[in-house]
Design a protein around this motif. Structure first.
Motif, PDB file in Angstrom:
ATOM      1  N   ASP A 115       0.870  -1.172   0.000  1.00 15.60           N
ATOM      2  CA  ASP A 115       0.000   0.000   0.000  1.00 15.60           C
ATOM      3  C   ASP A 115       0.903   1.216   0.000  1.00 15.60           C
ATOM      4  O   ASP A 115       1.982   1.186   0.595  1.00 15.60           O
ATOM      5  N   LEU A 116       0.444   2.249  -0.636  1.00 15.25           N
ATOM      6  CA  LEU A 116       1.222   3.480  -0.634  1.00 15.25           C
ATOM      7  C   LEU A 116       0.555   4.439   0.350  1.00 15.25           C
ATOM      8  O   LEU A 116      -0.610   4.759   0.215  1.00 15.25           O
ATOM      9  N   VAL A 117       1.308   4.840   1.380  1.00 19.47           N
ATOM     10  CA  VAL A 117       0.732   5.763   2.358  1.00 19.47           C
ATOM     11  C   VAL A 117       1.449   7.111   2.252  1.00 19.47           C
ATOM     12  O   VAL A 117       2.577   7.185   1.788  1.00 19.47           O
ATOM     13  N   VAL A 118       0.739   8.129   2.705  1.00 21.08           N
ATOM     14  CA  VAL A 118       1.297   9.478   2.555  1.00 21.08           C
ATOM     15  C   VAL A 118       1.021  10.315   3.804  1.00 21.08           C
ATOM     16  O   VAL A 118      -0.014  10.166   4.445  1.00 21.08           O
ATOM     17  N   THR A 119       1.984  11.131   4.167  1.00 22.42           N
ATOM     18  CA  THR A 119       1.777  12.156   5.183  1.00 22.42           C
ATOM     19  C   THR A 119       1.767  13.488   4.434  1.00 22.42           C
ATOM     20  O   THR A 119       2.811  13.963   4.012  1.00 22.42           O
ATOM     21  N   PRO A 120       0.572  14.063   4.223  1.00 20.97           N
ATOM     22  CA  PRO A 120       0.461  15.218   3.315  1.00 20.97           C
ATOM     23  C   PRO A 120       1.459  16.339   3.609  1.00 20.97           C
ATOM     24  O   PRO A 120       2.020  16.911   2.694  1.00 20.97           O
ATOM     25  N   ASN A 121       1.685  16.623   4.894  1.00 17.70           N
ATOM     26  CA  ASN A 121       2.559  17.748   5.211  1.00 17.70           C
ATOM     27  C   ASN A 121       4.020  17.506   4.857  1.00 17.70           C
ATOM     28  O   ASN A 121       4.807  18.442   4.788  1.00 17.70           O
ATOM     29  N   ASP A 122       4.394  16.237   4.705  1.00 16.74           N
ATOM     30  CA  ASP A 122       5.789  15.952   4.398  1.00 16.74           C
ATOM     31  C   ASP A 122       6.116  16.096   2.915  1.00 16.74           C
ATOM     32  O   ASP A 122       7.260  15.953   2.514  1.00 16.74           O
ATOM     33  N   PRO A 128      -3.411  17.013   8.030  1.00 16.89           N
ATOM     34  CA  PRO A 128      -2.189  17.012   7.224  1.00 16.89           C
ATOM     35  C   PRO A 128      -0.998  16.326   7.886  1.00 16.89           C
ATOM     36  O   PRO A 128      -0.034  16.005   7.217  1.00 16.89           O
ATOM     37  N   MET A 129      -1.076  16.068   9.180  1.00 20.19           N
ATOM     38  CA  MET A 129       0.090  15.533   9.865  1.00 20.19           C
ATOM     39  C   MET A 129       0.088  14.013   9.917  1.00 20.19           C
ATOM     40  O   MET A 129       1.102  13.399  10.198  1.00 20.19           O
ATOM     41  N   ARG A 130      -1.080  13.424   9.714  1.00 21.53           N
ATOM     42  CA  ARG A 130      -1.139  11.981   9.909  1.00 21.53           C
ATOM     43  C   ARG A 130      -1.134  11.216   8.591  1.00 21.53           C
ATOM     44  O   ARG A 130      -1.596  11.706   7.581  1.00 21.53           O
ATOM     45  N   GLN A 131      -0.639  10.003   8.685  1.00 24.36           N
ATOM     46  CA  GLN A 131      -0.546   9.172   7.501  1.00 24.36           C
ATOM     47  C   GLN A 131      -1.913   8.676   7.057  1.00 24.36           C
ATOM     48  O   GLN A 131      -2.759   8.367   7.880  1.00 24.36           O
ATOM     49  N   GLY A 132      -2.105   8.626   5.770  1.00 24.90           N
ATOM     50  CA  GLY A 132      -3.322   8.056   5.233  1.00 24.90           C
ATOM     51  C   GLY A 132      -2.955   7.194   4.042  1.00 24.90           C
ATOM     52  O   GLY A 132      -1.892   7.371   3.438  1.00 24.90           O
ATOM     53  N   ILE A 133      -3.844   6.270   3.695  1.00 29.08           N
ATOM     54  CA  ILE A 133      -3.543   5.395   2.560  1.00 29.08           C
ATOM     55  C   ILE A 133      -3.837   6.133   1.273  1.00 29.08           C
ATOM     56  O   ILE A 133      -4.961   6.576   1.037  1.00 29.08           O
ATOM     57  N   PHE A 134      -2.811   6.303   0.473  1.00 26.52           N
ATOM     58  CA  PHE A 134      -2.965   7.020  -0.783  1.00 26.52           C
ATOM     59  C   PHE A 134      -3.460   6.077  -1.865  1.00 26.52           C
ATOM     60  O   PHE A 134      -4.331   6.403  -2.656  1.00 26.52           O
TER      61      PHE A 134
END
Lengths: 441, 669
Positions: B74-81, B115-121
């Protein structure tokens, strides 16, 4: 009258010296515990703060030795010159100072940086002692009182210009010294009243403030109607006080907040009051974002309270502080070093540390009261007052009792100029005390 | 200044001490009295890292993997990073998505998690996507590949029995049963995945990790003394033959119905087909929800496990049981004959029989072989009206007890959930139904498996096991061993031998020989396999369905039950092909091919033609898409109608009728 029977080292107050060294060592351990990681190969890593602090301690002790070998009369005669030097440095800092975290209070000489505002406390304490102890000074007259107050607060004004309000506030601690030397209690009472008035002004709307003040004046007038009716002075006094209060709450406070104070200072004051900053006092910060709720100082205090509170009664044990070790509390090895004590040693540790501070300050008072010369006594009170202010405000801000104004915890906080200047304060006192039978002017 | 000297130093000291006391009081409050800060500290600084154990693997009888865990990314993202210099074009190219999609997904995550937490992209990258992504991975700050395992079915068979896993729902979490689950956990929702959930799921590992303000782990908390390691789930070994299962699913393709094959000597299920089936791989990973909805809305009900839930009148497949009961009650002997001339008239109406020739029911073996309706209706009446019972109501109850002991009318207790119980009426039920006035003619059809008796295909196959075993059975079940151990508590009920009746061996022999004759010279000759003694019984079952609120007679269900070989039977089987015609036409060949495949591992060349016919036959009636039969839920019917309206198939109710009539005329069943 010089006590020539005993050598200098026998005349030194060992209790004071001992408490000083104990506090410095506690401070180093606290700084060490904050930065310690299980992966560290050695505890003697030069890049770590506690080793830098150890070097600063070495410097401080060296300077302390120099002070002890200095003739005690030197400090009195040097006082005004030192004060002038301090002011020069402060003025210089306004122009060539280095920006650190929004304040402009650091002077850089080569790789060595220090805060003149920190050092100037010593000069001010000496100058005030010199002034108050001089035979020409009659502290019963308002002229000399005003000069004394000016002497104490002038550096504060220069420091405010450097945007380092917290440090400037320390100079208000000299009121305690002047109180001891005869400043009428009414001045302190007026100061306190103004603080109360400021806070209520911030909490209430200006209209409500106006109504409250007027009703209060009316109430006083009703209760002392007989005096008011007969006595013109009383009438004038009441109206005068009412007018000053109205002026203060309706104009001075808003103008100060709008024009004088920085956005973050307003944030901190409101944060301590548990209020949101009203729109009229919101300021745009340098990067163009307006300050908002949930600001940095709020975060600091919350994290710091969590760290201290999680210590419980007995604490988590040395090097077991999860909050401090993992960097949750910002500035924790400087302004928030008390968190490390509170978390690792709990209430018991905090009690012990506060006990040590109180013992130190009371000891200084004892030393002050046993001086033959007024200069030494006043200086001792100056040291006690400075220590008290730092101690009380620093710990109070970590537990949410005072706004975060960024002043250090004496002897514990990491930082060269802080440790050095407190050490110098103590060593000068030790030196003066060693000659307590000598009249120093 | 002497006036101040005495009191003021004292006041200064008071100020010092009072301040210290104030601070200490506050400290005492936050450190000792208030608990909030301790809880917060643990919450912030100590991260409970849950390590999910690999779920148990499922093997068939030969050790072939039917269900295992596949690693996906799975590709996860932390938007703020995501930095300003992020190369969106390269990123989108790697994933083959458009920039608009990129922005939409990112926006959603931002709103959902902040924006700080990881979510599944992006869930479950394809291998190609993963490869392209990894090539340029170093550029994509803020994104991270996370390994995850998903259930994979290499043969794409057995969806109905293996079941699927799904995320635990908030409603489930409220129940005590699921107290050990947390939001986001997966658990078996049906089939073996649900029944053996505890065994398959293993034990979650919990690691307490200290972390700093950036959520970066800094090391184990308390040196890991509170940690528990993950324990992998146990594997399941099935009796199921994956090859047979696959073969069966192919045979049943484009037909409605089911096949259940059981090893009579153990009760182990060799194959269980519910047709139409679905590819269980559809119900895993990111497409689960969409595919689930699709399958749920399919009018042929692929998610409905017909093999354990659908119930049918057993029809003629009931006759061996009728014979056994009559023989054991002593109301007839094997040589008993009935003069059937094409019908049964004793109850004042004709019950048709497909055979008219004299002597086709001259004895029990012949009657079974020829499936004489009259003979078995008579046998039933003789059984319940026997003099020794005194009253039909006593007799029927006796008959009921026999049938019940054959496993009819109650769930067998198979090791997958949601099994149906079927229908079997006792005296009381008839009394309720007919207000107490009824006789053996009222339910004479029971003898030939019509009327108030309905079985699941599983019950039918289990009844065959009893006949094949001459009187005992093991509760049908899938799992032979859990983690290679057969004697575990969970499997104990399945190791217990159930001796169901005290019917004598010779009685069983009579019926078994009769069933052998069915294949040798009777109605089921199509199932004959040279060199194998197959015992079987055909069934052609009349049935009705509710169409547009009216019960309508539909085309007969084709049924076939069998076991083989006669001596030491290895397989007992029940096959039902809904609305397709004679038992011997469809169900018979399918059952026989299954037996051949299982016992001989190959299909004889001269039977390839039959096999091809079965493979190719499309027997799903067009009615299926219009019937709101009883087994279909109300909401399903509404959905169907909506769907029909949408497709222009159904404009209003009247059109529905016309459509029905046209389809009748055009010969569609």
């Amino acid at each position: 009258m010089q006590n020539t029977n005993n050598s200098l080292f026998q005349r030194i107050d060992t209790k004071l010296l001992f408490v000083y060294l104990l506090l410095v060592l506690i401070g180093m351990s606290a700084v060490f515990s904050v930065e310690y990681r299980t992966t560290d190969v050695s505890i003697f890593l030069m890049k770590k703060s506690h080793m830098k602090q150890a070097i600063w301690l070495g410097v401080s002790l060296f300077v302390g030795m120099l002070i002890l070998f200095t003739e005690s009369k030197f400090f009195a005669s040097f006082a005004y010159l030192g004060y002038a030097l301090g002011l020069t440095l402060l003025v210089l800092t306004i122009f060539i100072g280095k920006d650190v975290k929004g304040s402009h209070s650091w002077l850089e000489i080569g790789s060595f940086a220090f805060q003149p505002g920190e050092v100037c406390k010593i000069f001010t304490a000496l100058a005030l002692a010199k002034f108050l102890s001089s035979p020409e000074t009659n502290f019963n007259t308002w002229k000399y009182r005003m000069i004394g107050i000016g002497l104490a607060l002038f550096p504060a004004i220069l420091i405010i210009l450097q945007k380092e309000t917290g440090l400037a506030l320390v100079y208000f601690s000299f009121f305690l010294v002047m109180y001891r030397e005869g400043l009428p209690i009414s001045i302190l009472a007026i100061g306190l009243s103004l603080i109360v008035l400021t806070i209520t002004t911030l909490l209430l709307s200006s209209l409500a403030m106006f109504i409250v003040l007027t009703l209060l004046a009316a109430l006083v007038a009703y209760l002392s109607w007989r005096d008011i009716k007969r006595n013109v002075t009383a009438r004038g006094l009441l109206i005068g006080i009412w007018a000053v209060c109205i002026l203060f709450s309706q104009f001075i406070v808003p103008i100060t907040f709008k024009k004088v104070l920085q956005g973050y200072q307003i944030d901190r004051i409101y944060s301590m009051l548990g209020q949101e900053v009203p729109d009229k006092y919101r300021k745009d910060t340098e990067d163009g974002h307006s300050s908002k709720k949930g600001n940095a100082s709020d975060y600091n205090v919350t994290q710091s309270k969590i760290a201290i509170g999680s210590g419980g009664f007995w604490g988590k044990g040395f090097l077991n502080g999860t909050q401090t070790k993992n960097d949750f509390v910002p500035e924790q090895h400087t302004d928030f070093i008390f968190c490390a004590i509170g978390e690792q040693f709990g209430f018991v540790g905090s009690l012990g540390l506060i006990g040590l501070y109180i013992y130190l300050m009371l000891r200084i008072i004892v030393i002050g009261e046993r001086q033959r010369s007024a200069f030494s006594r006043i200086y001792a009170y100056g040291v006690a007052a400075i220590l008290f202010f730092h101690f009380a405000i620093n710990i109070s801000m970590t537990i949410g009792l005072a706004p975060v104004i960024g002043i250090t915890l004496p002897f514990l906080s990491y930082g060269g100029s802080s440790l050095l200047s407190f050490s110098v304060l103590i060593f000068i006192l030790l030196r003066l005390d060693a000659d307590r039978q000598v009249l120093i002017r | 200044m002497s006036y101040v000297a005495s009191s003021r130093p004292f006041v200064v000291r008071i100020i010092f001490i009072a301040t210290a006391i104030l601070i200490l009081l506050r400290l005492f409050y936050i450190q000792v009295i208030e608990d909030k800060y301790k809880l917060l500290a643990n919450d912030i600084a100590i991260y409970r890292k849950i390590v999910f154990p690999p779920r148990g693997v499922i093997y068939d009888r030969k050790g072939h993997v039917m269900l295992y865990n596949q690693l996906v990314y799975d590709l996860v993202v932390t938007p703020n990073d995501i930095k300003k210099e992020f190369d969106t074009t390269t990123f989108c190219n790697a994933l083959r998505i458009s920039k608009d999609q990129f922005c939409t997904i990112l926006k959603k995550i931002r709103i959902k998690n902040g924006p700080m937490r990881q979510g599944i992209f992006f869930e479950q990258l394809t291998p190609a996507q993963t490869a392209r992504y990894q090539e340029n991975m170093y550029q994509f700050n803020g994104f991270e590949l996370v390994e995850r395992s998903i259930r994979t079915y290499p043969d794409s068979v057995g969806g109905a029995l293996l079941g699927y896993i799904g995320e635990v729902s908030p409603a489930m979490l409220k129940k005590d049963r699921y107290s050990s689950y947390h939001q986001g956990d997966y658990l078996g929702m049906t089939g073996l995945e649900q029944f053996y959930e505890e065994e398959l799921r293993g034990q979650r590992g919990v690691y307490f990790i200290e972390r700093d303000k950036f959520n970066r782990p800094t090391g184990p908390y308390k040196n890991g003394e509170l940690d528990t390691p993950a324990v992998g789930g146990k594997s399941l070994q099935l009796y199921l033959d994956a090859a047979l299962q696959k073969y069966g699913e192919q045979l049943m393709a484009n037909k409605l119905g089911s096949v259940v094959a059981i090893d009579p000597s153990t009760g182990g299920i060799l194959a269980m087909i519910s047709s139409p089936t679905y590819d269980p791989n559809l119900l895993r990973g990111s497409n689960r929800a969409r595919n689930f909805a699709k399958l749920q809305s399919d009018a042929t009900l692929p998610m409905f496990n017909r093999a354990i839930k659908a119930t049918y009148n057993p029809g003629s497949t009931m006759k061996p049981l009728t014979a056994l009961v009559a023989l054991d009650m002593g109301v007839v002997t094997p040589s008993f004959g009935y003069p059937c001339s094409g019908g049964y008239y004793a109850c004042g109406r004709k019950i048709g029989c497909t055979h008219e020739g004299a002597g086709h029911a001259a004895n029990l073996r012949l009657a079974l072989a020829n499936s004489c309706n009259a003979y078995f209706c008579h046998l039933y009446r003789l059984s319940v009206d026997a003099r020794k019972w005194g009253d039909v109501k006593v007799g029927l109850h006796k008959w009921y007890e026999y049938m019940s002991s054959f496993g009819l009318g109650h769930a067998t207790g198979i090791d997958i959930p949601y099994e149906g119980s079927g229908t079997l009426f006792d005296t009381k039920d008839y009394n309720d139904m007919y207000n107490g006035s009824w006789n053996s003619c009222t339910n004479v059809f029971l003898g030939m498996g019509q009327g108030e008796v309905a079985l699941t295909p599983l019950q039918l196959a289990n009844a065959m096991c009893i006949v094949a075993n001459h009187g005992f059975y093991y509760t049908p079940h899938f799992v032979k061993a859990i983690g290679n151990i057969q004697r575990v508590d969970k499997l104990k009920p399945y190791l217990e031998k159930h001796q169901v009746t005290h019917i004598s061996d010779s009685t069983f022999s009579t019926v078994v020989y009769g069933m052998m004759d069915v294949v040798d010279k009777g109605t089921g000759m199509i199932a004959r396999i040279p060199g194998l003694e197959i015992c079987a019984k055909t069934g052609t079952v009349e049935n009705k369905a509710v169409v547009n609120g009216v019960a309508m007679k539909m085309k007969n269900h084709s049924m076939f039950v069998a076991f083989a070989p006669r001596v030491n039977p290895k397989i007992a089987i029940a096959v039902i092909v809904e609305n397709s015609g004679f038992g011997a036409t469809w169900a018979g060949p399918i059952a026989s091919l299954m037996i051949e495949q299982y016992l001989k591992d190959t299909i004889a060349s001269n039977r390839k033609g039959i096999e091809a016919n079965m493979f190719n036959a499309k027997l799903i009636s067009s009615y299926t898409y219009l019937i709101d039969s009883a087994r279909r839920k109300k909401d399903r019917a509404i959905w169907d109608k909506k769907q029909a309206l949408k497709n222009g198939l159904l404009k209003e109710r009247s059109t529905f009728k016309t459509l029905l009539e046209t389809s009748k005329k055009t010969g569609l069943h």
